[in-house]
Design a protein around this motif. Sequence first.
Motif, PDB file in Angstrom:
ATOM      1  N   GLY A  25       0.815  -1.209   0.000  1.00  0.00           N
ATOM      2  CA  GLY A  25       0.000   0.000   0.000  1.00  0.00           C
ATOM      3  C   GLY A  25       0.846   1.255   0.000  1.00  0.00           C
ATOM      4  O   GLY A  25       0.533   2.228  -0.695  1.00  0.00           O
ATOM      5  N   LEU A  26       1.928   1.241   0.776  1.00  0.00           N
ATOM      6  CA  LEU A  26       2.818   2.395   0.813  1.00  0.00           C
ATOM      7  C   LEU A  26       3.501   2.602  -0.536  1.00  0.00           C
ATOM      8  O   LEU A  26       3.624   3.734  -1.023  1.00  0.00           O
ATOM      9  CB  LEU A  26       3.861   2.212   1.912  1.00  0.00           C
ATOM     10  N   ALA A  27       3.941   1.498  -1.147  1.00  0.00           N
ATOM     11  CA  ALA A  27       4.565   1.593  -2.472  1.00  0.00           C
ATOM     12  C   ALA A  27       3.585   2.162  -3.493  1.00  0.00           C
ATOM     13  O   ALA A  27       3.953   2.978  -4.347  1.00  0.00           O
ATOM     14  CB  ALA A  27       5.064   0.218  -2.918  1.00  0.00           C
ATOM     15  N   SER A  28       2.322   1.751  -3.383  1.00  0.00           N
ATOM     16  CA  SER A  28       1.299   2.275  -4.288  1.00  0.00           C
ATOM     17  C   SER A  28       1.109   3.767  -4.085  1.00  0.00           C
ATOM     18  O   SER A  28       0.928   4.529  -5.047  1.00  0.00           O
ATOM     19  CB  SER A  28      -0.022   1.534  -4.051  1.00  0.00           C
ATOM     20  N   ALA A  29       1.154   4.212  -2.822  1.00  0.00           N
ATOM     21  CA  ALA A  29       1.019   5.643  -2.541  1.00  0.00           C
ATOM     22  C   ALA A  29       2.175   6.437  -3.139  1.00  0.00           C
ATOM     23  O   ALA A  29       1.988   7.546  -3.659  1.00  0.00           O
ATOM     24  CB  ALA A  29       0.939   5.866  -1.033  1.00  0.00           C
ATOM     25  N   VAL A  30       3.389   5.865  -3.069  1.00  0.00           N
ATOM     26  CA  VAL A  30       4.549   6.510  -3.680  1.00  0.00           C
ATOM     27  C   VAL A  30       4.343   6.630  -5.193  1.00  0.00           C
ATOM     28  O   VAL A  30       4.596   7.684  -5.788  1.00  0.00           O
ATOM     29  CB  VAL A  30       5.841   5.737  -3.367  1.00  0.00           C
ATOM     30  N   GLY A  31       3.880   5.537  -5.793  1.00  0.00           N
ATOM     31  CA  GLY A  31       3.612   5.577  -7.229  1.00  0.00           C
ATOM     32  C   GLY A  31       2.529   6.577  -7.583  1.00  0.00           C
ATOM     33  O   GLY A  31       2.601   7.252  -8.609  1.00  0.00           O
ATOM     34  N   MET A  43       1.844   9.369  -5.923  1.00  0.00           N
ATOM     35  CA  MET A  43       2.418  10.703  -5.814  1.00  0.00           C
ATOM     36  C   MET A  43       3.234  11.035  -7.059  1.00  0.00           C
ATOM     37  O   MET A  43       3.219  12.173  -7.551  1.00  0.00           O
ATOM     38  CB  MET A  43       3.298  10.803  -4.574  1.00  0.00           C
ATOM     39  N   ARG A  44       3.939  10.022  -7.585  1.00  0.00           N
ATOM     40  CA  ARG A  44       4.773  10.236  -8.772  1.00  0.00           C
ATOM     41  C   ARG A  44       3.980  10.099 -10.068  1.00  0.00           C
ATOM     42  O   ARG A  44       4.525  10.265 -11.156  1.00  0.00           O
ATOM     43  CB  ARG A  44       5.932   9.235  -8.757  1.00  0.00           C
ATOM     44  N   ARG A  64       2.541   7.379 -11.498  1.00  0.00           N
ATOM     45  CA  ARG A  64       2.963   6.243 -12.304  1.00  0.00           C
ATOM     46  C   ARG A  64       1.853   5.195 -12.354  1.00  0.00           C
ATOM     47  O   ARG A  64       1.236   4.889 -11.328  1.00  0.00           O
ATOM     48  CB  ARG A  64       4.232   5.609 -11.730  1.00  0.00           C
ATOM     49  N   VAL A  65       1.642   4.628 -13.535  1.00  0.00           N
ATOM     50  CA  VAL A  65       0.562   3.662 -13.723  1.00  0.00           C
ATOM     51  C   VAL A  65       0.746   2.429 -12.842  1.00  0.00           C
ATOM     52  O   VAL A  65      -0.226   1.830 -12.377  1.00  0.00           O
ATOM     53  CB  VAL A  65       0.473   3.253 -15.216  1.00  0.00           C
ATOM     54  N   TRP A  66       2.000   2.037 -12.567  1.00  0.00           N
ATOM     55  CA  TRP A  66       2.236   0.823 -11.789  1.00  0.00           C
ATOM     56  C   TRP A  66       1.698   0.923 -10.365  1.00  0.00           C
ATOM     57  O   TRP A  66       1.583  -0.091  -9.663  1.00  0.00           O
ATOM     58  CB  TRP A  66       3.720   0.456 -11.761  1.00  0.00           C
ATOM     59  N   ALA A  67       1.339   2.137  -9.928  1.00  0.00           N
ATOM     60  CA  ALA A  67       0.793   2.292  -8.575  1.00  0.00           C
ATOM     61  C   ALA A  67      -0.480   1.467  -8.392  1.00  0.00           C
ATOM     62  O   ALA A  67      -0.717   0.930  -7.298  1.00  0.00           O
ATOM     63  CB  ALA A  67       0.496   3.770  -8.304  1.00  0.00           C
ATOM     64  N   TRP A  68      -1.270   1.324  -9.443  1.00  0.00           N
ATOM     65  CA  TRP A  68      -2.558   0.636  -9.310  1.00  0.00           C
ATOM     66  C   TRP A  68      -2.411  -0.873  -9.107  1.00  0.00           C
ATOM     67  O   TRP A  68      -2.977  -1.422  -8.149  1.00  0.00           O
ATOM     68  CB  TRP A  68      -3.432   0.949 -10.520  1.00  0.00           C
ATOM     69  N   PRO A  69      -1.681  -1.609  -9.966  1.00  0.00           N
ATOM     70  CA  PRO A  69      -1.559  -3.061  -9.715  1.00  0.00           C
ATOM     71  C   PRO A  69      -0.826  -3.379  -8.420  1.00  0.00           C
ATOM     72  O   PRO A  69      -1.136  -4.373  -7.756  1.00  0.00           O
ATOM     73  CB  PRO A  69      -0.789  -3.573 -10.940  1.00  0.00           C
ATOM     74  N   PHE A  98       3.018  11.190   4.848  1.00  0.00           N
ATOM     75  CA  PHE A  98       3.237  11.036   3.418  1.00  0.00           C
ATOM     76  C   PHE A  98       2.193  11.788   2.600  1.00  0.00           C
ATOM     77  O   PHE A  98       2.518  12.408   1.581  1.00  0.00           O
ATOM     78  CB  PHE A  98       3.220   9.556   3.055  1.00  0.00           C
ATOM     79  N   VAL A  99       0.920  11.738   3.047  1.00  0.00           N
ATOM     80  CA  VAL A  99      -0.121  12.387   2.250  1.00  0.00           C
ATOM     81  C   VAL A  99       0.036  13.911   2.272  1.00  0.00           C
ATOM     82  O   VAL A  99      -0.327  14.588   1.301  1.00  0.00           O
ATOM     83  CB  VAL A  99      -1.536  11.986   2.715  1.00  0.00           C
ATOM     84  N   VAL A 100       0.568  14.446   3.356  1.00  0.00           N
ATOM     85  CA  VAL A 100       0.852  15.883   3.381  1.00  0.00           C
ATOM     86  C   VAL A 100       1.908  16.209   2.329  1.00  0.00           C
ATOM     87  O   VAL A 100       1.789  17.195   1.578  1.00  0.00           O
ATOM     88  CB  VAL A 100       1.324  16.323   4.782  1.00  0.00           C
ATOM     89  N   TRP A 101       2.939  15.382   2.273  1.00  0.00           N
ATOM     90  CA  TRP A 101       3.982  15.544   1.260  1.00  0.00           C
ATOM     91  C   TRP A 101       3.390  15.402  -0.144  1.00  0.00           C
ATOM     92  O   TRP A 101       3.657  16.211  -1.042  1.00  0.00           O
ATOM     93  CB  TRP A 101       5.074  14.508   1.497  1.00  0.00           C
ATOM     94  N   GLY A 102       2.577  14.358  -0.340  1.00  0.00           N
ATOM     95  CA  GLY A 102       1.965  14.144  -1.638  1.00  0.00           C
ATOM     96  C   GLY A 102       1.079  15.300  -2.058  1.00  0.00           C
ATOM     97  O   GLY A 102       1.058  15.697  -3.228  1.00  0.00           O
ATOM     98  N   PHE A 103       0.342  15.839  -1.087  1.00  0.00           N
ATOM     99  CA  PHE A 103      -0.524  16.986  -1.385  1.00  0.00           C
ATOM    100  C   PHE A 103       0.301  18.181  -1.865  1.00  0.00           C
ATOM    101  O   PHE A 103      -0.065  18.859  -2.833  1.00  0.00           O
ATOM    102  CB  PHE A 103      -1.336  17.357  -0.152  1.00  0.00           C
TER     103      PHE A 103
END
Length: 225
Positions: free
Chosen positions: A30-36, A38-39, A41-46, A199-204
């Motif tokens: 889940g964390l890796a998906s959140a990183v994807g 933020m960036r 990237r399509v790979w975040a979904w799978p 992380f979500v603050v950073w992503g925002f």
Amino acid sequence: MNPLVALLDAKLQIAGSEILWREIIGNLFGLASAVGGMRRRVWAWPVGVAGNVLLFTVFLGGVFHTPQALDLAGQAGRQILFILVSGYGWWQWRATRDGSPSANAVRPHWASARDRWFLIGAMLVGTVVFAQIFGMIGSYGKWSEAWIFTGSVLATYGMARGWTEFWLIWIGVDAVGVPLLLKAGYYPSATLYLVYAGFVVWGFVVWLKATGSEPPLQRQSVPLR
């Protein structure tokens, strides 16, 4: 013992408590998906879907005999909806990506006034409705579960649409999710919720800087396979 069963049931001891490895691994996905996300990237979904599958078995503790032995129906149910909404997001981002695996798949933008009212209304109605459903099936913490369930689905949908507001919805989800998971004994998940909160603050902030500063992406035809 079947190797797959042994892997699913593998545990470790932390501060005298048994923790399933699949809870840790599912949350790391889940964390890796959140990183994807933020960036962009399509790979975040799978990657996120893989984590959802693992966490579904974790949160139905009474069914899958986890150390907590608690059924968090909202937490488990949202994994299913995550998978469904992620399918939409996966398709949506692939359709707007320019063909390069490293390309941004969506242009961050603010939701329209109409869409914001939709999010607010859906959050309120969904929380009330799902609290009643979770209460009837005996879920642990029905109101918290309903808030987390509804917010998680709306945040995932907002991410698929490229709405910058989806990060703010996640902050609201985390604020309720951490106390609930700590109380229920799901310590890895609670810890990751705390990580998410920062992380979500950073992503925002990252999405906020990109909002309105990039040209619209051109939609591409997406092959079915």
